[in-house]
Design a protein around this motif. Structure first.
Motif, short mmCIF file in Angstrom:
data_model
loop_
_atom_site.label_atom_id
_atom_site.label_comp_id
_atom_site.label_asym_id
_atom_site.label_seq_id
_atom_site.Cartn_x
_atom_site.Cartn_y
_atom_site.Cartn_z
N THR A 93 17.99 -50.94 15.59
CA THR A 93 18.23 -52.24 14.93
C THR A 93 18.10 -52.19 13.42
O THR A 93 18.26 -53.23 12.77
CB THR A 93 17.25 -53.29 15.48
OG1 THR A 93 15.90 -52.84 15.25
CG2 THR A 93 17.47 -53.51 16.97
N GLY A 94 17.80 -51.06 12.85
CA GLY A 94 17.60 -51.01 11.41
C GLY A 94 18.90 -50.98 10.62
O GLY A 94 19.89 -50.37 11.05
N TYR A 95 18.92 -51.64 9.48
CA TYR A 95 20.03 -51.63 8.53
C TYR A 95 21.36 -51.98 9.20
O TYR A 95 22.36 -51.28 9.06
CB TYR A 95 20.14 -50.26 7.84
CG TYR A 95 18.89 -49.84 7.14
CD1 TYR A 95 18.62 -50.24 5.83
CD2 TYR A 95 17.95 -49.01 7.79
CE1 TYR A 95 17.46 -49.84 5.18
CE2 TYR A 95 16.78 -48.63 7.14
CZ TYR A 95 16.55 -49.04 5.84
OH TYR A 95 15.40 -48.65 5.19
N ARG A 96 21.36 -53.10 9.90
CA ARG A 96 22.57 -53.47 10.64
C ARG A 96 23.72 -53.91 9.74
O ARG A 96 24.86 -53.99 10.20
CB ARG A 96 22.23 -54.60 11.62
CG ARG A 96 21.43 -54.12 12.82
CD ARG A 96 21.07 -55.26 13.75
NE ARG A 96 20.08 -56.15 13.17
CZ ARG A 96 19.51 -57.15 13.82
NH1 ARG A 96 19.87 -57.41 15.06
NH2 ARG A 96 18.59 -57.90 13.23
N ASP A 97 23.43 -54.18 8.48
CA ASP A 97 24.49 -54.58 7.56
C ASP A 97 25.10 -53.41 6.80
O ASP A 97 25.96 -53.62 5.94
CB ASP A 97 23.94 -55.61 6.56
CG ASP A 97 22.77 -55.06 5.76
OD1 ASP A 97 22.12 -54.13 6.26
OD2 ASP A 97 22.50 -55.56 4.65
#
Length: 262
Positions: free
Chosen positions: A93-97
């Motif tokens: 789920t990290g840095y989803r953008d």
């Protein structure tokens, strides 16, 4: 520097009666700022300041007394410990953008440092995990393994969830950033935390006994002062000690209930 145009001895009201009109009162005379005449104000009773009430603080235990039973009966833990079900699929789920290649590098660097964050796809439950990255000679005891399967990382991340020692066991694909895993009971860490819990409860019981002895000694001392003077001079301190003792008794009953179930 500016100076007042009127001399200091100038009398604005020569007849001695200032005009009566609403508004803020004129500032007091220099001598009245420190010595107020007794005939202008009614004497007010002095307010006694109440000393702040000290509290008997307790630290919240990290685990519950019956971890194994809690793990097997808690519906939330059971839902995330069923290996092989669809709900056991997880996703990074990290840095989803950020773009996928940047997320892959971020995930790999964080995993090599011993941390990552995932979410169960079926339930949306998020986990921030920390694990040991040291290479153990016995692969069964490794918490982080890049060599078991090419392109995957296998993890055994310990954590305490709902007062129970568990670990997330599973794998994540280094390219797709998803995988499969579940929660399982961590027997080894549960034994360590149980020992810490017993030591913590015993420490609290010892502190309670010392606190009660000190409270009784203070009460006897105050009672002696009251008897010698013929009247009570310390009612506030007496009630304060009674309140503290009552609060400590309540905490002791709570800890005793937890200790009996260990």
């Amino acid at each position: 520097m500016l100076h007042s145009a009127a001399p200091s001895s100038f009398n604005m009201f020569p007849f001695g009666h200032p005009p009566q009109h609403p508004g803020p009162a004129p500032p007091p005379h220099h001598g009245e700022m420190f010595h107020a005449p007794s005939h202008h104000h009614n004497p007010q009773p002095q307010q006694t300041e109440t000393a702040p009430k000290p509290r008997f603080l307790f630290k919240m235990p990290r685990v519950v007394p019956n971890q194994k039973e809690k793990f097997e009966s808690d519906e939330f833990l059971k839902r995330h410990s069923r290996e092989g079900e669809v709900s056991m699929k997880v996703r990074y789920t990290g840095y989803r953008d950020r773009p996928i290649h940047e997320r892959q590098n971020k995930f790999l660097n964080a995993a090599r440092d011993g941390s990552t964050e995932i979410a169960f796809v079926g339930t949306g439950f998020n986990l921030i995990m920390n694990f040991d990255t040291s290479t153990n000679f016995n692969p069964a005891h490794r918490q982080c393994d890049f060599d078991r399967e090419p392109g995957k990382i296998h993890l055994k991340a310990p954590l305490i969830l709902n007062g129970v020692c568990v670990r997330w066991r599973g794998w994540l694909d280094l390219e797709r950033l998803d995988g499969v895993g579940c929660l399982e009971f961590d027997e080894e860490n549960a034994v360590v935390e149980d020992a810490k819990l017993r030591e913590q409860v015993e420490s609290y019981n010892r502190r309670l006994r010392e606190f009660e002895e000190q409270s009784k000694a203070r009460s006897r001392h105050l009672a002696g002062l009251v008897t010698s003077t013929g009247h009570s001079q310390f009612p506030t301190h007496h009630h304060l000690q009674s309140d503290l003792l009552l609060e400590a008794r309540k905490k002791q009953l709570e800890l005793a209930a937890s200790q009996q179930s260990i």
